[in-house]
Scaffold this active site. Structure first.
Site, PDB file in Angstrom:
ATOM      1  N   LYS A 145       0.817  -1.261   0.066  1.00  0.00           N
ATOM      2  CA  LYS A 145      -0.282   0.053  -0.041  1.00  0.00           C
ATOM      3  C   LYS A 145       0.998   1.194  -0.007  1.00  0.00           C
ATOM      4  O   LYS A 145       0.824   2.092   0.981  1.00  0.00           O
ATOM      5  CB  LYS A 145      -0.971   0.044   1.083  1.00  0.00           C
ATOM      6  CG  LYS A 145      -1.981  -1.176   1.276  1.00  0.00           C
ATOM      7  CD  LYS A 145      -3.102  -1.001   1.970  1.00  0.00           C
ATOM      8  CE  LYS A 145      -4.105  -2.071   1.909  1.00  0.00           C
ATOM      9  NZ  LYS A 145      -3.604  -3.504   2.631  1.00  0.00           N
TER      10      LYS A 145
HETATM   11  O1  6AU Z   1      -9.127 -11.863   5.952  1.00  0.00           O
HETATM   12  P1  6AU Z   1      -8.333 -11.177   6.870  1.00  0.00           P
HETATM   13  O2  6AU Z   1      -9.195  -9.976   7.563  1.00  0.00           O
HETATM   14  O3  6AU Z   1      -7.568 -11.707   8.012  1.00  0.00           O
HETATM   15  O4  6AU Z   1      -7.336 -10.350   5.834  1.00  0.00           O
HETATM   16  C1  6AU Z   1      -7.509  -9.117   4.909  1.00  0.00           C
HETATM   17  C2  6AU Z   1      -6.516  -8.897   4.064  1.00  0.00           C
HETATM   18  C3  6AU Z   1      -5.261  -8.081   5.037  1.00  0.00           C
HETATM   19  C4  6AU Z   1      -5.723  -6.803   4.810  1.00  0.00           C
HETATM   20  O5  6AU Z   1      -4.290  -5.827   4.856  1.00  0.00           O
HETATM   21  C5  6AU Z   1      -5.989  -6.801   3.447  1.00  0.00           C
HETATM   22  O6  6AU Z   1      -6.704  -7.757   3.140  1.00  0.00           O
HETATM   23  N1  6AU Z   1      -7.158  -5.492   2.960  1.00  0.00           N
HETATM   24  C6  6AU Z   1      -6.893  -4.855   1.794  1.00  0.00           C
HETATM   25  C7  6AU Z   1      -5.895  -5.240   0.783  1.00  0.00           C
HETATM   26  C8  6AU Z   1      -5.828  -6.309   0.229  1.00  0.00           C
HETATM   27  O7  6AU Z   1      -5.317  -4.125   0.077  1.00  0.00           O
HETATM   28  C9  6AU Z   1      -7.759  -3.887   1.519  1.00  0.00           C
HETATM   29  C10 6AU Z   1      -8.930  -3.591   2.331  1.00  0.00           C
HETATM   30  O8  6AU Z   1      -9.434  -2.669   2.220  1.00  0.00           O
HETATM   31  N2  6AU Z   1      -9.113  -4.400   3.486  1.00  0.00           N
HETATM   32  C11 6AU Z   1      -8.155  -5.345   3.687  1.00  0.00           C
HETATM   33  O9  6AU Z   1      -8.690  -6.320   4.538  1.00  0.00           O
HETATM   34  O10 6AU Z   1      -4.055  -8.549   4.688  1.00  0.00           O
END
Ligand code: 6AU
Length: 471
Positions: free
Chosen positions: A304
């Site tokens: 990011k």
């Molecule tokens: O399924 P989780 O909640 O354990 O993990 C979700 C993953 C984490 C966050 O850093 C990422 O997705 N993420 C992102 C990304 C991919 O950029 C954006 C967002 O809006 N929400 C989010 O959770 O690694």
């Protein structure tokens, strides 16, 4: 008060203007009606409410009123006060999943709702409001409007089962102003010519794009991707029959490698936050790359990036992680504009790379607005070779099959965590929210058996893809 006197008042407060004005759809009109100014003239608002209330008394079976946001909200309020009819309110902003209601106010299933609107051209704004009200169980069969622009809205609404009542037609209003010597007869001629040439029909409601990426197979989209990593990722998804991306958010390198090895067969991409490892060593990278190659998935560092271009370029290529040398995909914020993308394009690293730009987030109460999301998509369109896709929560860019929608916030057991993360089911994110690739982190890595969990998420996500794609 007569409609003629009311028309004169509208003209005097600047709600009706003559000249050459651009309309929402881009065509020029000789008459422009801007009824937003009414809120500055309480006596005009009161008269409008009186006139509308008198018409409403002739209608039967109305339980509630709803103004089309935003101009008609205060008008509906004034009418509610005048008639004693209760009101409901529709939110216009995109739904913030799970937190906000779309319709505010008290109502029962089956209540009959009268729509209140200021000006009708095509009727499409009324139909948007009707759609949300109907989804909540209200019945909408009638609308009352101040001004019918006589461009086809009446018929379009009628074809959708809505009867539109209007206080004034545009030609009547113009005639009143001519009678009062406020404008010349020429204006009526110009208006007649304009109306004759600018009639709308139902086809303008079918705004569905010619191409809808949600219906296309990943094989075909692979060929349309302009970014080489996006093309490769589509190909992997099609071949391995998986659109699951594992967010391997662990702090121990051995666990990371072990999960990559075990879950590798079921994923198309492995997403890391490399800076949370407590024992990072450059020796981790070679085995990680080897596993990725053997199981055919893409390495994706969720960095990011969000600094000035010069800093981003160093964060990408240098430091202990040297992200650009092993991650073919990275995420970036659009906040800082082009500099970040120019930096990522020009930085040393792998010859082929793809960027995912963040346009929306799964976090509750984020500061991202609709305007920011739109601006992000526009920025992405300026870097077609570099942008692999967009991180978002809604089916955006339907007409760009070469771009990938990556959607995090996927978990079966829970709707949220304690720090603002919001979750949806695999089916909801793929079919409802438009995800091409779905990101699952804790749903897998914290499961009793991550391999079993990964297989399950892979299967559910792929079933959802199969539902969505045209046979
Ligand atoms: O399924 P989780 O909640 O354990 O993990 C979700 C993953 C984490 C966050 O850093 C990422 O997705 N993420 C992102 C990304 C991919 O950029 C954006 C967002 O809006 N929400 C989010 O959770 O690694």
């Amino acid at each position: 008060m007569s409609l003629k006197d009311f028309s004169i008042q509208l003209y005097k407060i600047g709600a009706i203007k003559f000249g050459q004005f651009k309309t929402k759809v881009g065509i020029m009109t000789p008459v422009y009606c801007d009824l937003r100014v009414i809120v500055s003239y309480p006596e005009v608002m009161k008269r409008l409410a009186d006139l509308l209330a008198a018409q409403i008394k002739t209608l039967n079976n109305i339980d509630v009123l709803c103004g089309v946001p935003y101009t008609a909200l205060p008008i509906a309020t004034a009418v509610s006060l005048e008639t004693g009819l209760p009101m409901v309110m529709r939110r216009k902003e995109a739904k913030d999943y799970g937190t906000k209601k779309l319709i505010e106010g008290v109502f029962k299933d089956g209540d009959k709702c009268l729509i209140v609107e200021d000006v009708v051209t095509s009727g499409s704004s009324i139909l948007e409001t009707v759609r949300d009200l109907q989804n909540e169980g209200l019945k909408c069969k009638e609308a009352i409007v101040l001004l019918n622009r006589e461009q086809g809205g009446f018929k379009i609404l009628e074809s959708k089962g809505i009867k539109m009542h209007s206080l004034l037609k545009l030609t009547e209003l113009i005639d009143y102003l001519i009678e009062a010597n406020l404008i010349s007869k020429d204006e009526r001629e110009k208006l007649d010519k304009y109306l004759a040439e600018n009639q709308l029909n139902e086809s303008i409601l079918n705004k569905a794009p010619a191409v809808d990426r949600l219906k296309l197979s990943f094989e075909s989209r692979s060929k349309q991707a302009k970014n080489p990593i996006a093309s490769k990722l589509f190909q992997i998804m099609a071949t391995k029959k998986t659109n699951l991306c594992l967010a391997v958010d662990v702090t121990d390198s051995a666990i990371l490698l072990n999960l990559a090895e075990q879950v590798g067969p079921y994923i198309c991409a492995l997403k890391t936050h490399i800076d949370i490892l407590e024992d990072f060593h450059e020796n981790l990278i070679a085995p990680l790359k080897e596993i990725a190659e053997r199981h055919d998935f893409v390495l994706f560092e969720d960095r990011k990036f969000a600094d000035i271009g010069n800093t981003v370029q160093q964060q990408y290529s240098k430091g202990i992680y040297k992200i650009g040398t092993w991650a073919s995909l990275v995420t970036a914020h659009s906040l800082m504009g082009k500099g970040v993308l120019d930096a990522l394009k020009g930085a040393p690293g792998l010859p082929e790379r793809g960027i995912f730009l963040l346009a929306e987030t799964s976090a509750s109460n984020s500061l991202i607005t609709e305007q920011y999301t739109k601006a992000t998509l526009k920025l992405a369109s300026e870097y077609p070779d570099l942008i692999a896709g967009i991180v978002c929560q809604n089916p955006l860019f339907l007409d760009q099959p070469g771009l990938i929608q990556l959607t995090p916030g996927v978990k079966i057991e829970e709707k949220k965590d304690s720090l603002g993360q919001q979750y949806n089911s695999p089916e909801a994110v793929v079919v409802g929210q438009g995800a091409d690739v779905a990101v699952v982190g804790r749903g897998i890595i914290e499961a009793k058996d991550p391999v079993v969990a990964a297989k399950m998420y892979r299967d559910l996500l792929w079933q959802a893809v199969s539902k969505r794609v045209e046979a």
